[in-house]
Design a protein around this motif. Structure first.
Motif, PDB file in Angstrom:
ATOM      1  N   VAL A  98       0.837  -1.206   0.000  1.00 15.71           N
ATOM      2  CA  VAL A  98       0.000   0.000   0.000  1.00 15.71           C
ATOM      3  C   VAL A  98       0.869   1.252   0.000  1.00 15.71           C
ATOM      4  CG1 VAL A  98      -1.658   1.346   1.361  1.00 15.71           C
ATOM      5  CG2 VAL A  98      -1.954  -1.127   1.106  1.00 15.71           C
ATOM      6  N   ASP A  99       1.877   1.263   0.853  1.00 13.18           N
ATOM      7  CA  ASP A  99       2.746   2.440   0.930  1.00 13.18           C
ATOM      8  C   ASP A  99       3.510   2.660  -0.370  1.00 13.18           C
ATOM      9  OD1 ASP A  99       1.858   2.865   3.492  1.00 13.18           O
ATOM     10  OD2 ASP A  99       3.598   1.914   4.459  1.00 13.18           O
ATOM     11  N   ALA A 100       3.903   1.557  -1.022  1.00  9.58           N
ATOM     12  CA  ALA A 100       4.592   1.684  -2.306  1.00  9.58           C
ATOM     13  C   ALA A 100       3.657   2.271  -3.358  1.00  9.58           C
ATOM     14  CB  ALA A 100       5.100   0.324  -2.767  1.00  9.58           C
ATOM     15  N   ALA A 101       2.380   1.867  -3.333  1.00 11.85           N
ATOM     16  CA  ALA A 101       1.405   2.416  -4.279  1.00 11.85           C
ATOM     17  C   ALA A 101       1.189   3.910  -4.021  1.00 11.85           C
ATOM     18  CB  ALA A 101       0.091   1.652  -4.173  1.00 11.85           C
ATOM     19  N   LEU A 102       1.063   4.286  -2.755  1.00  9.48           N
ATOM     20  CA  LEU A 102       0.878   5.700  -2.426  1.00  9.48           C
ATOM     21  C   LEU A 102       2.078   6.529  -2.849  1.00  9.48           C
ATOM     22  CD1 LEU A 102      -0.710   5.315   1.134  1.00  9.48           C
ATOM     23  CD2 LEU A 102      -1.902   5.905  -0.989  1.00  9.48           C
ATOM     24  N   VAL A 107      -3.881   6.201  -5.658  1.00 10.61           N
ATOM     25  CA  VAL A 107      -4.803   6.313  -4.536  1.00 10.61           C
ATOM     26  C   VAL A 107      -5.276   4.908  -4.178  1.00 10.61           C
ATOM     27  CG1 VAL A 107      -7.030   7.192  -3.757  1.00 10.61           C
ATOM     28  CG2 VAL A 107      -5.562   8.611  -5.193  1.00 10.61           C
ATOM     29  N   VAL A 108      -5.187   4.568  -2.900  1.00 10.07           N
ATOM     30  CA  VAL A 108      -5.593   3.246  -2.430  1.00 10.07           C
ATOM     31  C   VAL A 108      -6.796   3.410  -1.507  1.00 10.07           C
ATOM     32  CG1 VAL A 108      -4.906   1.132  -1.265  1.00 10.07           C
ATOM     33  CG2 VAL A 108      -3.214   2.433  -2.558  1.00 10.07           C
ATOM     34  N   THR A 109      -7.894   2.751  -1.837  1.00  9.38           N
ATOM     35  CA  THR A 109      -9.100   2.841  -1.009  1.00  9.38           C
ATOM     36  C   THR A 109      -8.945   1.982   0.244  1.00  9.38           C
ATOM     37  OG1 THR A 109     -10.256   0.957  -1.981  1.00  9.38           O
ATOM     38  CG2 THR A 109     -10.426   3.085  -3.131  1.00  9.38           C
ATOM     39  N   VAL A 115      -6.563   3.199  -7.374  1.00  8.21           N
ATOM     40  CA  VAL A 115      -7.135   4.125  -8.349  1.00  8.21           C
ATOM     41  C   VAL A 115      -6.005   4.869  -9.049  1.00  8.21           C
ATOM     42  CG1 VAL A 115      -8.699   6.073  -8.694  1.00  8.21           C
ATOM     43  CG2 VAL A 115      -9.164   4.381  -6.885  1.00  8.21           C
ATOM     44  N   ARG A 116      -6.031   4.818 -10.360  1.00  5.21           N
ATOM     45  CA  ARG A 116      -4.987   5.501 -11.128  1.00  5.21           C
ATOM     46  C   ARG A 116      -5.281   7.000 -11.189  1.00  5.21           C
ATOM     47  NH1 ARG A 116      -8.627   3.508 -14.646  1.00  5.21           N
ATOM     48  NH2 ARG A 116      -9.257   4.822 -16.418  1.00  5.21           N
ATOM     49  N   ALA A 127      -1.877  -4.114 -11.575  1.00  4.30           N
ATOM     50  CA  ALA A 127      -0.948  -5.061 -10.966  1.00  4.30           C
ATOM     51  C   ALA A 127      -0.840  -4.841  -9.462  1.00  4.30           C
ATOM     52  CB  ALA A 127       0.431  -4.941 -11.621  1.00  4.30           C
ATOM     53  N   LEU A 128      -0.775  -3.579  -9.033  1.00  3.28           N
ATOM     54  CA  LEU A 128      -0.692  -3.281  -7.612  1.00  3.28           C
ATOM     55  C   LEU A 128      -1.965  -3.704  -6.885  1.00  3.28           C
ATOM     56  CD1 LEU A 128       1.028   0.221  -7.651  1.00  3.28           C
ATOM     57  CD2 LEU A 128       1.883  -1.811  -6.460  1.00  3.28           C
ATOM     58  N   GLU A 129      -3.102  -3.462  -7.513  1.00  9.12           N
ATOM     59  CA  GLU A 129      -4.369  -3.832  -6.880  1.00  9.12           C
ATOM     60  C   GLU A 129      -4.473  -5.346  -6.701  1.00  9.12           C
ATOM     61  OE1 GLU A 129      -8.974  -3.789  -8.220  1.00  9.12           O
ATOM     62  OE2 GLU A 129      -7.997  -1.809  -8.073  1.00  9.12           O
ATOM     63  N   VAL A 130      -4.059  -6.111  -7.707  1.00  9.08           N
ATOM     64  CA  VAL A 130      -4.088  -7.570  -7.596  1.00  9.08           C
ATOM     65  C   VAL A 130      -3.197  -8.029  -6.445  1.00  9.08           C
ATOM     66  CG1 VAL A 130      -3.396  -9.713  -8.733  1.00  9.08           C
ATOM     67  CG2 VAL A 130      -4.704  -8.006 -10.001  1.00  9.08           C
ATOM     68  N   ALA A 131      -1.990  -7.439  -6.355  1.00 10.62           N
ATOM     69  CA  ALA A 131      -1.054  -7.836  -5.301  1.00 10.62           C
ATOM     70  C   ALA A 131      -1.605  -7.502  -3.922  1.00 10.62           C
ATOM     71  CB  ALA A 131       0.297  -7.151  -5.515  1.00 10.62           C
ATOM     72  N   ILE A 132      -2.198  -6.304  -3.781  1.00  9.90           N
ATOM     73  CA  ILE A 132      -2.745  -5.897  -2.479  1.00  9.90           C
ATOM     74  C   ILE A 132      -3.932  -6.769  -2.097  1.00  9.90           C
ATOM     75  CG2 ILE A 132      -3.945  -4.036  -1.268  1.00  9.90           C
ATOM     76  CD1 ILE A 132      -2.172  -2.056  -2.851  1.00  9.90           C
TER      77      ILE A 132
END
Length: 595
Positions: A98-102, A107-109, A115-116, A127-132
């Motif tokens: 999550v922190d890597a995505a932020l 945006v991570v719900t 969210v792109r 890809a990030l959403e699948v991993a999370i």
């Protein structure tokens, strides 16, 4: 159920592990209190009569109940510690993602959706959403699984106060757990497995908690239950060491390691047998066993192996399991010799040639007592190895029916494996690695598998070569030349930092390849386990050099071997080369050792 990201950030998973420590402390306190009651009662030698009899009966009755509560508390401690470790690892993984995505501008719900913001990063967002989402699923599953097990154990603990339902056999008869244990003890392993499989899961746990020492060491009981029982046994043994004032001793240190998770923190250590004897007995399963398992290996180590010295065997098993993809069982369910057999000779030899010859007989007698020269250790361990082999076959038949079994006997362990084969050990493949011989019993191997594959592995200059070639070797024939055995290449070490490889030979070659997974010898063992064709032996140096002492033979068979080399080797040399050397043209006198 999957937690939300905000919920996960609030979790304090370390508190779960702390709760486990509290449960373990409570178990130790309860155990110590019960021991105090028994000691106090034993100290009242002058108290007799009906009141004393009543007190004895009450303590005897309550002792079993107290021990059952202690055992459940230890199971809660183990489960809580596992839960804390698993959830901590899984939580940290989710939050890192999550922190890597932020940090990447996404945006991570709260539910883990990504969210792109930049349309060009849609693929990265997916890809990030699948991993999370996958990581959240793992966290939720771990939470559910550990929570269910802890809830069940809490219920069993509460039931010790309100009264648990007694186990029920399939014929409808209710029996108390102690009677079940007695029945199981009286059965064959096949009968035991059949009865055990018909019992309800709750009944099996109740019996296990009543007597984990017995259940944890019974062939015919499933491996998961045996491992759960031995978690209790290990914690109880550790408590005994601490209460005896040996908390800082070597055995307590080993038991603490046994109770921990694997070094990488991914799994708990699992023991299929455990007995806290003087040398310590156990069978540890390193690696997982599941429906996709293709092979299972049993590794029997050699002289000087014991519970206190088990770290080396554990490392060997880890390397084998990692490279074969199957579980490796370190088999130490018995006592192995703790000395080679020549340790007592230095004083006799050091007196000089004449005095050495006069003292060599008594020195040898003292040296070989309880040493690797004796066959009693192999005679004692071999029948149990046959039984465990059958238990392993039954376990694999239920959980991984396509898996093959390989038994590896290293050094003295080779004598144990060979002896077990003489008694009917069933195996798909057998490896005699630097083995002392092919078995101590009379008669041939009686492996029920007519297509068993046998291999040997002995490097040139390995001191065991001299044992293998001694006339009348009590451990059997030389496995390198035995009929039906394929000698594998020991070859070279794995490449060093400069890419250089060294021939495996000499004194150190007796076991150095176990610590070098990239060596030709280790790779050949892996090929055998995996069912691949190993490379055959290539002679690059003589098996037994003409001057074995110059090769450092006695460095491994005698502590302080260099001193013996300086002070006179004649008498010991005679023991090894099969004759008494006489000066000049006088013919040597043939010598046959008294075995």
């Amino acid at each position: 159920m999957r937690p939300t990201i905000p919920e996960l950030r609030e979790w304090n998973t370390h508190r779960v592990s702390e709760a486990g420590a509290v449960a373990e402390s409570a178990a130790a306190t309860l155990d110590n209190a019960m021991d105090g009651v028994i000691r106090a009662l034993d100290a009242t030698s002058g108290w007799c009569g009906e009141s004393r009899c009543a007190a004895d009966l009450t303590v005897a009755r309550e002792r079993g109940n107290v021990h059952e509560i202690r055992n459940i508390l230890n199971r809660i401690a183990d489960e809580a510690e596992d839960a804390g470790a698993d959830l901590t690892h899984a939580r940290e993984l989710v939050l890192r993602l999550v922190d890597a995505a932020l940090a990447g501008g996404f945006v991570v719900t709260d539910l883990g959706e990504v969210v792109r913001v930049d349309m060009s990063k849609e693929t990265d967002a997916q890809a990030l959403e699948v991993a999370i989402m996958r990581a959240l699923e793992v966290v939720g599953q771990l939470d559910d699984d550990h929570g269910a097990r802890l809830e069940r154990l809490a219920g069993e603990l509460a039931a010790t106060r309100t009264g648990q339902p007694v186990p029920r056999f399939s014929n409808g008869h209710n029996v108390n757990p102690d009677e079940v244990v007695a029945t199981l003890r009286s059965m064959t392993a096949v009968e035991r497995r059949e009865l055990w499989s018909r019992m309800a899961a709750d009944d099996r746990r109740r019996v296990m908690h009543a007597d984990p020492q017995t259940i944890g060491n019974l062939d015919g009981v499933d491996f998961d239950t045996r491992a759960d029982a031995n978690e209790i046994n290990i914690r109880n043994a550790l408590t005994e060491e601490r209460q005896a004032g040996r908390a800082a001793g070597p055995r307590a240190a080993v038991l603490e390691e046994f109770a921990k998770r694997s070094p990488d923190g991914t799994a708990e250590r699992r023991f299929i047998a455990f007995d806290n004897t003087a040398e310590g007995r156990f069978i540890e399963m390193v690696g997982g066993l599941g429906s996709g398992t293709r092979n299972a290996t049993v590794y029997v180590p050699g002289t000087r192996s014991s519970m206190n010295r088990s770290a080396e065997s554990y490392g060997v098993a880890q390397d084998l399991a990692q490279r074969t993809g199957g579980p490796v069982f370190v088999y130490l369910d018995g006592d192995l010799p703790q000395k080679v057999g020549f340790e007592g000779l230095p004083d006799a030899v050091g007196r000089g040639a004449v005095a050495g010859l006069l003292g060599i007989g008594s020195g040898l007698g003292e040296s070989i007592d309880d040493s690797a020269v004796e066959t009693g250790f192999a005679r004692d361990m071999a029948p149990r190895l046959v039984g465990f082999g059958a238990a392993l076959d039954a376990e694999l038949a239920q959980r991984a029916p396509e898996a093959t079994t390989t038994f590896i006997g290293f050094s003295y362990g080779g004598s144990v494996v060979g002896s077990a084969e003489q008694l009917g050990l069933r195996a798909d493949r057998v490896v005699y690695a630097s083995s002392a011989g092919t078995g101590v019993f009379d008669g041939p191997w009686r492996n029920p598998n007519p297509e068993v594959e046998r291999y040997s592995l002995t490097a040139p200059g390995d001191p065991i070569q001299y044992v293998q070639s001694v006339p009348g070797n009590p451990h059997g024939s030389d496995p390198d030349t035995a009929a039906g055995v394929v000698r594998m290449d020991t070859g070279f070490t794995g490449p060093d930092a400069n890419g250089h490889r060294t021939l495996i030979e000499g004194t150190s070659s007796h076991g150095s390849y176990w610590h070098d997974p990239n060596s030709d010898a280790f790779r050949n063992i892996v090929r055998v386990i995996n069912g691949d064709e190993p490379t055959p032996y290539v002679e690059r140096a003589p098996d037994r050099p003409t001057d074995p002492y110059a090769e450092g033979l006695l460095d491994i068979v005698v502590e302080g071997g260099k001193q013996i080399i300086r002070d006179g080797l004649g008498p010991l040399g005679d023991l090894l080369d099969g004759d008494i050397d006489l000066p000049g043209p006088i013919p040597d006198i043939p010598l046959r050792l008294p075995w």
